[in-house]
Write a protein that holds these residues in place. Structure first.
Motif, PDB file in Angstrom:
ATOM      1  N   ARG A 158       0.833  -1.217   0.000  1.00 44.26           N
ATOM      2  CA  ARG A 158       0.000   0.000   0.000  1.00 44.26           C
ATOM      3  C   ARG A 158       0.862   1.259   0.000  1.00 44.26           C
ATOM      4  NH1 ARG A 158      -3.110  -3.035   3.624  1.00 44.26           N
ATOM      5  NH2 ARG A 158      -2.204  -2.000   5.411  1.00 44.26           N
ATOM      6  N   ILE A 159       1.893   1.274   0.834  1.00 40.42           N
ATOM      7  CA  ILE A 159       2.749   2.463   0.957  1.00 40.42           C
ATOM      8  C   ILE A 159       3.503   2.727  -0.341  1.00 40.42           C
ATOM      9  CG2 ILE A 159       4.804   3.353   2.130  1.00 40.42           C
ATOM     10  CD1 ILE A 159       3.757   1.822   4.649  1.00 40.42           C
ATOM     11  N   VAL A 160       4.117   1.692  -0.901  1.00 32.98           N
ATOM     12  CA  VAL A 160       4.915   1.851  -2.124  1.00 32.98           C
ATOM     13  C   VAL A 160       4.021   2.183  -3.313  1.00 32.98           C
ATOM     14  CG1 VAL A 160       6.432   0.628  -3.742  1.00 32.98           C
ATOM     15  CG2 VAL A 160       6.815   0.416  -1.294  1.00 32.98           C
TER      16      VAL A 160
ATOM     17  N   ALA B 103      15.196   3.246  -6.132  1.00 32.11           N
ATOM     18  CA  ALA B 103      14.827   2.300  -5.069  1.00 32.11           C
ATOM     19  C   ALA B 103      15.512   2.672  -3.754  1.00 32.11           C
ATOM     20  CB  ALA B 103      15.186   0.876  -5.478  1.00 32.11           C
ATOM     21  N   TYR B 104      16.788   3.034  -3.813  1.00 35.24           N
ATOM     22  CA  TYR B 104      17.473   3.451  -2.586  1.00 35.24           C
ATOM     23  C   TYR B 104      16.874   4.738  -2.047  1.00 35.24           C
ATOM     24  CZ  TYR B 104      21.134  -0.071  -2.903  1.00 35.24           C
ATOM     25  OH  TYR B 104      21.821  -1.258  -2.934  1.00 35.24           O
ATOM     26  N   GLY B 105      16.445   5.618  -2.941  1.00 31.68           N
ATOM     27  CA  GLY B 105      15.828   6.872  -2.529  1.00 31.68           C
ATOM     28  C   GLY B 105      14.479   6.697  -1.853  1.00 31.68           C
ATOM     29  N   LYS B 106      13.797   5.596  -2.106  1.00 36.78           N
ATOM     30  CA  LYS B 106      12.483   5.338  -1.500  1.00 36.78           C
ATOM     31  C   LYS B 106      12.554   4.466  -0.244  1.00 36.78           C
ATOM     32  CE  LYS B 106      10.089   7.534  -4.597  1.00 36.78           C
ATOM     33  NZ  LYS B 106       9.329   8.727  -4.301  1.00 36.78           N
ATOM     34  N   GLU B 107      13.746   4.066   0.173  1.00 38.97           N
ATOM     35  CA  GLU B 107      13.867   3.204   1.357  1.00 38.97           C
ATOM     36  C   GLU B 107      13.387   3.884   2.640  1.00 38.97           C
ATOM     37  OE1 GLU B 107      17.829   1.637   1.591  1.00 38.97           O
ATOM     38  OE2 GLU B 107      17.445   0.182  -0.008  1.00 38.97           O
ATOM     39  N   TYR B 108      13.308   5.208   2.629  1.00 38.17           N
ATOM     40  CA  TYR B 108      12.807   5.909   3.814  1.00 38.17           C
ATOM     41  C   TYR B 108      11.367   5.511   4.128  1.00 38.17           C
ATOM     42  CZ  TYR B 108      10.095   9.006   0.810  1.00 38.17           C
ATOM     43  OH  TYR B 108       9.195   9.501  -0.097  1.00 38.17           O
ATOM     44  N   LEU B 109      10.648   4.982   3.137  1.00 41.23           N
ATOM     45  CA  LEU B 109       9.263   4.553   3.361  1.00 41.23           C
ATOM     46  C   LEU B 109       9.173   3.411   4.374  1.00 41.23           C
ATOM     47  CD1 LEU B 109       8.045   4.610  -0.350  1.00 41.23           C
ATOM     48  CD2 LEU B 109       7.462   6.253   1.443  1.00 41.23           C
ATOM     49  N   ALA B 110      10.277   2.714   4.610  1.00 41.84           N
ATOM     50  CA  ALA B 110      10.292   1.627   5.589  1.00 41.84           C
ATOM     51  C   ALA B 110      10.022   2.146   6.997  1.00 41.84           C
ATOM     52  CB  ALA B 110      11.623   0.888   5.549  1.00 41.84           C
ATOM     53  N   ASN B 111      10.253   3.441   7.230  1.00 46.88           N
ATOM     54  CA  ASN B 111       9.941   4.035   8.539  1.00 46.88           C
ATOM     55  C   ASN B 111       8.459   3.926   8.863  1.00 46.88           C
ATOM     56  OD1 ASN B 111      12.331   4.829   9.714  1.00 46.88           O
ATOM     57  ND2 ASN B 111      12.372   6.770   8.588  1.00 46.88           N
TER      58      ASN B 111
ATOM     59  N   ALA C 163      13.535  -4.328  11.116  1.00 47.18           N
ATOM     60  CA  ALA C 163      13.918  -3.078  10.456  1.00 47.18           C
ATOM     61  C   ALA C 163      14.644  -3.346   9.144  1.00 47.18           C
ATOM     62  CB  ALA C 163      14.792  -2.243  11.385  1.00 47.18           C
ATOM     63  N   GLU C 164      15.588  -4.278   9.162  1.00 45.65           N
ATOM     64  CA  GLU C 164      16.337  -4.610   7.950  1.00 45.65           C
ATOM     65  C   GLU C 164      15.418  -5.233   6.899  1.00 45.65           C
ATOM     66  OE1 GLU C 164      17.204  -5.570  10.998  1.00 45.65           O
ATOM     67  OE2 GLU C 164      19.124  -4.618  11.401  1.00 45.65           O
ATOM     68  N   MET C 165      14.498  -6.093   7.367  1.00 49.50           N
ATOM     69  CA  MET C 165      13.552  -6.730   6.450  1.00 49.50           C
ATOM     70  C   MET C 165      12.643  -5.684   5.804  1.00 49.50           C
ATOM     71  SD  MET C 165      12.520  -9.688   5.220  1.00 49.50           S
ATOM     72  CE  MET C 165      12.836 -11.028   6.343  1.00 49.50           C
ATOM     73  N   ALA C 166      12.217  -4.693   6.567  1.00 49.56           N
ATOM     74  CA  ALA C 166      11.337  -3.651   6.032  1.00 49.56           C
ATOM     75  C   ALA C 166      12.039  -2.834   4.951  1.00 49.56           C
ATOM     76  CB  ALA C 166      10.860  -2.738   7.160  1.00 49.56           C
TER      77      ALA C 166
END
Length: 184
Positions: A29-31, A168-176, A111-114
């Motif tokens: 949903r987030i992505v 993809a690296y730029g969107k990793e903040y969505l894991a928060n 956290a790493e998995m997210a």
């Protein structure tokens, strides 16, 4: 859109599987809201490096249309060397769905998995964009030595992969949003 989460050759990971199933539904949903494109049907598989190499080689061979057993075995050996250091991998499928492989040995916590899950889901969204899957198929066929691509096409593919990785690296903040404090 259908989401399937499972394991491959790793017994005893029930709690991790349940956590990943919950996180995957939220992450999709987030992505989907944050990245342009459309999310394909997903199959997320938790596995170890050997299983990751096996499944990645099989999926790539299927995508390239390779049936030769020797070629598949060679691809699996090469994938195994790479899989030891890789946290996750997203592979488009011929039927339009996507396969996401997650290496459980590289993820000591949620956290790493997210972070890895969000990264790979961004790649899945990229598969829906114009000419992305065709480019991947062309490069995969070249890797299996089925059909050669020109140097220009190879350079174009490398530039596109680099650009997709940056996104993809730029969107990793969505894991928060999945696990607070998760972004790298």
């Amino acid at each position: 859109m259908k989401i399937t989460v499972g394991t491959h050759k790793i017994p005893g990971y029930g709690p991790t599987l349940r956590t990943t199933r919950r996180m995957t539904e939220q992450a999709v949903r987030i992505v989907s809201r944050a990245v342009p494109g459309s999310m394909p049907d997903l199959e997320v598989i938790l596995t170890n490096p050997r299983g990751m190499a096996e499944l990645a080689a099989a999926a790539s061979a299927e995508l390239a249309g390779v049936l030769d057993k020797r070629t598949r075995a060679k691809a699996e050996r090469e994938a195994l060397r790479e899989a030891r250091d890789v946290s996750g991998r997203a592979i488009p499928r011929a039927d339009g769905s996507a396969l996401v492989l997650l290496n459980v040995d590289q993820h000591p916590g949620e956290a790493e998995m997210a972070v890895t899950l969000v990264h790979e889901l961004v790649h899945c969204m990229q598969f829906s964009r114009k000419n992305v899957v065709e480019r991947i198929v062309r490069d995969t066929r070249d890797g299996f030595r089925v059909e050669r691509q020109s140097r220009r096409q190879a350079r174009e593919y490398d530039r596109a992969v680099e650009q997709d990785e940056r996104e993809a690296y730029g969107k990793e903040y969505l894991a928060n949003q999945l696990v607070p404090g998760a972004a790298a």
